[in-house]
Design an enzyme around this catalytic site. Sequence first.
Site, PDB file in Angstrom:
ATOM      1  CB  SER A   1     -13.350   2.780   6.029  1.00 29.57           C
ATOM      2  OG  SER A   1     -13.231   3.237   7.356  1.00 29.57           O
TER       3      SER A   1
ATOM      4  CE1 TYR B   1      -9.049   5.819   4.496  1.00 29.37           C
ATOM      5  CE2 TYR B   1     -10.746   6.019   6.173  1.00 29.37           C
ATOM      6  CZ  TYR B   1      -9.866   5.240   5.452  1.00 29.37           C
ATOM      7  OH  TYR B   1      -9.809   3.875   5.668  1.00 29.37           O
TER       8      TYR B   1
HETATM    9  N1  LIG Z   1      -6.328  -0.542   8.980  1.00 27.95           N
HETATM   10  C1  LIG Z   1      -7.565  -0.155   9.267  1.00 27.95           C
HETATM   11  O1  LIG Z   1      -7.929  -0.032  10.447  1.00 27.95           O
HETATM   12  C2  LIG Z   1      -8.542   0.106   8.174  1.00 27.95           C
HETATM   13  C3  LIG Z   1      -9.839   0.469   8.549  1.00 27.95           C
HETATM   14  C4  LIG Z   1     -10.780   0.707   7.577  1.00 27.95           C
HETATM   15  C5  LIG Z   1     -10.420   0.591   6.246  1.00 27.95           C
HETATM   16  N2  LIG Z   1      -9.145   0.255   5.906  1.00 27.95           N
HETATM   17  C6  LIG Z   1      -8.831   0.168   4.495  1.00 27.95           C
HETATM   18  O2  LIG Z   1      -8.149  -1.037   4.230  1.00 27.95           O
HETATM   19  C7  LIG Z   1      -7.320  -0.871   3.077  1.00 27.95           C
HETATM   20  C8  LIG Z   1      -5.941  -1.415   3.364  1.00 27.95           C
HETATM   21  O3  LIG Z   1      -5.321  -0.639   4.376  1.00 27.95           O
HETATM   22  P1  LIG Z   1      -4.319  -1.268   5.463  1.00 27.95           P
HETATM   23  O4  LIG Z   1      -4.899  -1.051   6.789  1.00 27.95           O
HETATM   24  O5  LIG Z   1      -3.945  -2.639   5.040  1.00 27.95           O
HETATM   25  O6  LIG Z   1      -3.076  -0.262   5.367  1.00 27.95           O
HETATM   26  P2  LIG Z   1      -1.684  -0.392   4.591  1.00 27.95           P
HETATM   27  O7  LIG Z   1      -1.089   0.968   4.607  1.00 27.95           O
HETATM   28  O8  LIG Z   1      -0.895  -1.504   5.142  1.00 27.95           O
HETATM   29  O9  LIG Z   1      -2.111  -0.808   3.120  1.00 27.95           O
HETATM   30  C9  LIG Z   1      -2.411   0.109   2.105  1.00 27.95           C
HETATM   31  C10 LIG Z   1      -1.784  -0.401   0.823  1.00 27.95           C
HETATM   32  O10 LIG Z   1      -2.164   0.457  -0.259  1.00 27.95           O
HETATM   33  C11 LIG Z   1      -1.050   0.593  -1.098  1.00 27.95           C
HETATM   34  N3  LIG Z   1      -1.127   1.833  -1.872  1.00 27.95           N
HETATM   35  C12 LIG Z   1      -1.171   3.097  -1.391  1.00 27.95           C
HETATM   36  N4  LIG Z   1      -1.164   3.973  -2.414  1.00 27.95           N
HETATM   37  C13 LIG Z   1      -1.128   3.236  -3.551  1.00 27.95           C
HETATM   38  C14 LIG Z   1      -1.083   3.571  -4.926  1.00 27.95           C
HETATM   39  N5  LIG Z   1      -1.055   4.828  -5.361  1.00 27.95           N
HETATM   40  N6  LIG Z   1      -1.034   2.545  -5.830  1.00 27.95           N
HETATM   41  C15 LIG Z   1      -1.026   1.255  -5.407  1.00 27.95           C
HETATM   42  N7  LIG Z   1      -1.042   0.889  -4.120  1.00 27.95           N
HETATM   43  C16 LIG Z   1      -1.106   1.874  -3.201  1.00 27.95           C
HETATM   44  C17 LIG Z   1       0.157   0.598  -0.171  1.00 27.95           C
HETATM   45  O11 LIG Z   1       1.347   0.241  -0.869  1.00 27.95           O
HETATM   46  C18 LIG Z   1      -0.258  -0.433   0.859  1.00 27.95           C
HETATM   47  O12 LIG Z   1       0.208  -1.723   0.512  1.00 27.95           O
HETATM   48  C19 LIG Z   1      -7.352   0.624   2.749  1.00 27.95           C
HETATM   49  O13 LIG Z   1      -8.257   0.862   1.700  1.00 27.95           O
HETATM   50  C20 LIG Z   1      -7.878   1.248   4.034  1.00 27.95           C
HETATM   51  O14 LIG Z   1      -8.517   2.477   3.811  1.00 27.95           O
HETATM   52  C21 LIG Z   1      -8.202   0.015   6.846  1.00 27.95           C
END
Ligand SMILES: NC(=O)c1ccc[n+]([C@@H]2O[C@H](COP(=O)([O-])OP(=O)(O)OC[C@H]3O[C@@H](n4cnc5c(N)ncnc54)[C@H](O)[C@@H]3O)[C@@H](O)[C@H]2O)c1
Length: 253
Positions: A140, A153
């Site tokens: 991130s 985080y």
């Molecule tokens: N959305 C953003 O703006 C953003 C920004 C920077 C980084 N990210 C990163 O992108 C990645 C995906 O996030 P997203 O935005 O799609 O959010 P999201 O909440 O839709 O996806 C996160 C996923 O992780 C899964 N998850 C959580 N805990 C888990 C566990 N114990 N075992 C297995 N699966 C698990 C959830 O079921 C979910 O499908 C993450 O690593 C997040 O930190 C997102």
Amino acid sequence: MTFAGKKIFVTGAATGIGRATACYLAAEGGHVFGAGLDGDEGRDLAASDTTGRLAFYESDLTREADVQTAVAAARERLGGLDAVVNCAGIYPTGKRLEELSDEDWDQTIAVNLTAIFRVCRATLPLLRAAGGGSIVNIASVHADATVPGVPAYAATKAAVVGLSRQMALDYAVDRIRVNAVLVGSVATRMTLDGLEAAGGAEALGLSFEPNRIARIANPREIATAIGFLISDAASFVTGSAMQVDGGLLSRLL
Ligand SMILES: NC(=O)c1ccc[n+]([C@@H]2O[C@H](COP(=O)([O-])OP(=O)(O)OC[C@H]3O[C@@H](n4cnc5c(N)ncnc54)[C@H](O)[C@@H]3O)[C@@H](O)[C@H]2O)c1
């Protein structure tokens, strides 16, 4: 870009960036095995797939036994692996370090960092057996810059960059490339929930307007960047921390 013949393990595949990535890779010819929580969404993903190349396996990747079972199921279904995308993550907000319990801290480390370690440990032998491959770890912008109240985080995302760099060095000998992606703001439930808690996108200077620097991305815009890192077009890209942030880290104000 085509992923024809590539066998790809995607974590966090039920929702958000993981789901968009799984759909994109399968639509472009890849054979995708998704793993993660949110079983209802995951089952919906598999049921709505029209390619016949997308499966979902419900698993809590903070549990070593679940990691083992999911990777074994992927091997059985696909016959091996060429690439791994670690997308699963959580974003707990609103607590400075002193307000964090051990449980708060441990849970964020378990999902955002230890699960990547375990998924990589379980899948590396399959990539090596395939003669090489690609691992993409979703970090991130918080690895480089942050907002108030997300100490665990921010720490995990910086650690994901360090871990990816180290793995790139250690596994080059096996022709396995490892890269991290510094993702900016993406319109998934993770961000939308966070924005709501922070008083909306405008309060953070973010926008949904397509021509703005530091606008909010569609998850597919992250999926295509991940696809590039998996693809043979990125054959000389390893150890990188690729910014896919719409210029967010370039912004002063
Ligand atoms: N959305 C953003 O703006 C953003 C920004 C920077 C980084 N990210 C990163 O992108 C990645 C995906 O996030 P997203 O935005 O799609 O959010 P999201 O909440 O839709 O996806 C996160 C996923 O992780 C899964 N998850 C959580 N805990 C888990 C566990 N114990 N075992 C297995 N699966 C698990 C959830 O079921 C979910 O499908 C993450 O690593 C997040 O930190 C997102």
